[in-house]
Write a protein that holds these residues in place. Structure first.
Motif, PDB file in Angstrom:
ATOM      1  N   ALA A  82      66.690  42.805  40.646  1.00 52.14           N
ATOM      2  CA  ALA A  82      65.985  41.536  40.862  1.00 52.14           C
ATOM      3  C   ALA A  82      65.966  40.703  39.590  1.00 52.14           C
ATOM      4  O   ALA A  82      66.177  39.485  39.627  1.00 52.14           O
ATOM      5  CB  ALA A  82      64.563  41.807  41.348  1.00 52.14           C
ATOM      6  N   LEU A  83      65.724  41.344  38.445  1.00 54.37           N
ATOM      7  CA  LEU A  83      65.709  40.617  37.174  1.00 54.37           C
ATOM      8  C   LEU A  83      67.091  40.094  36.815  1.00 54.37           C
ATOM      9  O   LEU A  83      67.244  38.943  36.383  1.00 54.37           O
ATOM     10  CB  LEU A  83      65.198  41.538  36.062  1.00 54.37           C
ATOM     11  CG  LEU A  83      63.707  41.882  36.091  1.00 54.37           C
ATOM     12  CD1 LEU A  83      63.382  42.914  35.021  1.00 54.37           C
ATOM     13  CD2 LEU A  83      62.855  40.636  35.902  1.00 54.37           C
ATOM     14  N   GLU A 113      68.076  37.217  39.160  1.00 53.94           N
ATOM     15  CA  GLU A 113      67.373  35.976  38.808  1.00 53.94           C
ATOM     16  C   GLU A 113      68.056  35.272  37.645  1.00 53.94           C
ATOM     17  O   GLU A 113      68.256  34.054  37.676  1.00 53.94           O
ATOM     18  CB  GLU A 113      65.920  36.300  38.445  1.00 53.94           C
ATOM     19  CG  GLU A 113      65.083  35.068  38.143  1.00 53.94           C
ATOM     20  CD  GLU A 113      63.643  35.414  37.798  1.00 53.94           C
ATOM     21  OE1 GLU A 113      62.875  34.482  37.508  1.00 53.94           O
ATOM     22  OE2 GLU A 113      63.294  36.605  37.809  1.00 53.94           O
ATOM     23  N   ASP A 145      57.471  41.034  37.909  1.00 51.33           N
ATOM     24  CA  ASP A 145      58.836  41.561  37.933  1.00 51.33           C
ATOM     25  C   ASP A 145      59.179  42.327  36.662  1.00 51.33           C
ATOM     26  O   ASP A 145      59.881  43.341  36.700  1.00 51.33           O
ATOM     27  CB  ASP A 145      59.853  40.430  38.127  1.00 51.33           C
ATOM     28  CG  ASP A 145      59.745  39.792  39.500  1.00 51.33           C
ATOM     29  OD1 ASP A 145      59.258  40.476  40.421  1.00 51.33           O
ATOM     30  OD2 ASP A 145      60.127  38.625  39.651  1.00 51.33           O
ATOM     31  N   GLU A 146      58.683  41.823  35.521  1.00 50.86           N
ATOM     32  CA  GLU A 146      59.034  42.420  34.231  1.00 50.86           C
ATOM     33  C   GLU A 146      58.326  43.760  33.991  1.00 50.86           C
ATOM     34  O   GLU A 146      58.808  44.588  33.212  1.00 50.86           O
ATOM     35  CB  GLU A 146      58.679  41.453  33.095  1.00 50.86           C
ATOM     36  CG  GLU A 146      59.535  40.192  33.051  1.00 50.86           C
ATOM     37  CD  GLU A 146      59.148  39.149  34.078  1.00 50.86           C
ATOM     38  OE1 GLU A 146      59.892  38.158  34.221  1.00 50.86           O
ATOM     39  OE2 GLU A 146      58.094  39.317  34.744  1.00 50.86           O
ATOM     40  N   GLU A 192      52.885  37.515  44.573  1.00 52.01           N
ATOM     41  CA  GLU A 192      54.160  38.085  44.156  1.00 52.01           C
ATOM     42  C   GLU A 192      54.737  38.951  45.269  1.00 52.01           C
ATOM     43  O   GLU A 192      54.004  39.507  46.094  1.00 52.01           O
ATOM     44  CB  GLU A 192      53.983  38.943  42.900  1.00 52.01           C
ATOM     45  CG  GLU A 192      53.419  38.201  41.702  1.00 52.01           C
ATOM     46  CD  GLU A 192      54.451  37.298  41.048  1.00 52.01           C
ATOM     47  OE1 GLU A 192      55.632  37.369  41.420  1.00 52.01           O
ATOM     48  OE2 GLU A 192      54.074  36.532  40.144  1.00 52.01           O
ATOM     49  N   THR A 222      58.248  41.795  46.110  1.00 51.46           N
ATOM     50  CA  THR A 222      59.405  42.521  45.614  1.00 51.46           C
ATOM     51  C   THR A 222      60.016  43.319  46.755  1.00 51.46           C
ATOM     52  O   THR A 222      59.348  43.610  47.751  1.00 51.46           O
ATOM     53  CB  THR A 222      59.014  43.469  44.455  1.00 51.46           C
ATOM     54  OG1 THR A 222      60.183  44.033  43.878  1.00 51.46           O
ATOM     55  CG2 THR A 222      58.103  44.601  44.940  1.00 51.46           C
ATOM     56  N   ALA A 227      64.306  46.961  41.183  1.00 59.22           N
ATOM     57  CA  ALA A 227      63.538  46.114  40.271  1.00 59.22           C
ATOM     58  C   ALA A 227      64.438  45.542  39.184  1.00 59.22           C
ATOM     59  O   ALA A 227      64.326  44.362  38.822  1.00 59.22           O
ATOM     60  CB  ALA A 227      62.401  46.927  39.648  1.00 59.22           C
TER      61      ALA A 227
END
Length: 337
Positions: A119-120, A123, A99-100, A77, A79, A116
């Protein structure tokens, strides 16, 4: 004597109240549940530091940085993380849902919890291909709504670092600009290059084994096309995976075709690489590199690019999974190849 004691006490009080000098380094610590490896890599253009991860998933280290956004990679992973000397940043995450579950506390947490969340959201936006099926006015409204969501996310983060905020606003503008600029291309992909539509054709491409080959020569089988070039690093990294896939599907109802879009001056380099790397499948040389009709009609602007065509010469997908992706085998299984 009393006066001397009072003066000394005052001096000591002044010294004790003197603020500490700001740290000229970042402290980065935290816990990763179900860690993927025994280390974390902090990198930008190159690796800045490798941080040891203990068996229980904890880690802690310091590093000096130029303020900016870095990549934090745990072996599987990754980030984006914003680092600035003086930060004392603590991270927690579960690699099963990286990510979550990613969360930060400490000095620097506001910027990084924002990244963070971005990023979600990004996506979910980029995975929503349905927006490109909208009529242009509705699409434009959708893009404005996306812009508002990102702007509100930034405002709600209440970040005081003005340089960071300015950079993020530019990135939001870049994303919405990208979406707007992609509309025509995506519409073309969803209509002209839609699944089941007749595939653009190539004719008379030089075959490494001799003679020429056209797409029509391959009718009756699925055709998995790899558009590549000898100078393309990511293309060459796919070669071992492509060889494995070819080996697994040898004798099945599929042809593996690699089309080089090297320029004419690099024709010999193409022949040399095909021979030295013992490339299998059908190795072809495009008739006019990037300007080949087949390449332009498939809207290929970056390589490697993979295509899948059915036995009748119709498009299965104009942007197929790479050989290194498990999704490719899943697609082949779905088609009973």
């Amino acid at each position: 004597m009393k006066k001397i004691v009072i003066v000394v006490s005052a001096v000591l009080l002044m010294l004790s109240c003197k603020p500490e000098a700001p740290k000229d380094y970042v402290t980065l610590s935290g816990t990763i549940t179900n860690p993927n490896s025994d280390s974390l890599i902090v990198a930008q253009r190159q690796i800045l530091k490798t941080i040891k991860v203990n068996e229980d998933g904890t880690f802690s280290d310091t590093l000096k940085v130029v303020p900016g956004t870095y990549v934090l990679f745990d072996g599987t992973e990754q980030t984006r993380v914003y680092l600035k000397n003086g930060f004392d940043l603590n991270l927690s995450a579960n690699s099963n849902e990286f990510d979550e579950t990613l969360n930060y506390t400490g000095n620097g947490a506001e910027e990084n919890n924002y990244l963070a969340a971005v990023a979600l959201l990004q996506e979910s936006v980029l995975e929503d291909e349905s927006m490109f099926e909208l009529e242009k006015p509705k699409f434009d409204e959708k893009v404005k709504d996306i812009d508002s969501k990102f702007q509100n996310l930034l405002a709600d983060a209440k970040i005081v670092d003005t340089a960071f905020v300015a950079t993020q606003k530019k990135q939001i503008s870049g994303l919405t600009g990208y979406l707007s600029d992609s509309y025509s291309e995506k519409q073309y992909m969803l209509t002209v290059l839609a699944k089941g539509k007749p595939s653009p054709k190539f004719e008379g491409y030089e075959n490494f084994k001799g003679g020429t080959t056209s797409l029509n020569d391959l009718k009756g089988k699925y055709v998995y096309v790899d558009v590549w070039a000898t100078w393309c690093g990511p293309c060459k990294r796919e070669i071992p995976f492509l060889k494995e896939v070819e080996k697994s599907y040898h004798g099945k109802n599929i042809e593996f075709v690699s089309i080089s879009i090297d320029k004419a001056k690099d024709h010999e380099a193409w022949k040399t690489m095909v021979a030295e790397k013992e490339l299998g499948g059908v190795q072809l040389f495009a008739d006019n590199d990037w300007n080949s009709d087949f390449v332009k009609e498939y809207q290929i602007k970056g390589i490697p690019r993979f295509l899948l065509i059915d036995p009748d010469g119709n498009i299965v997908t104009p942007d197929a999974p790479r050989p290194s992706s498990k999704d490719l085998i899943a697609l082949f299984d779905e088609l009973n190849i």
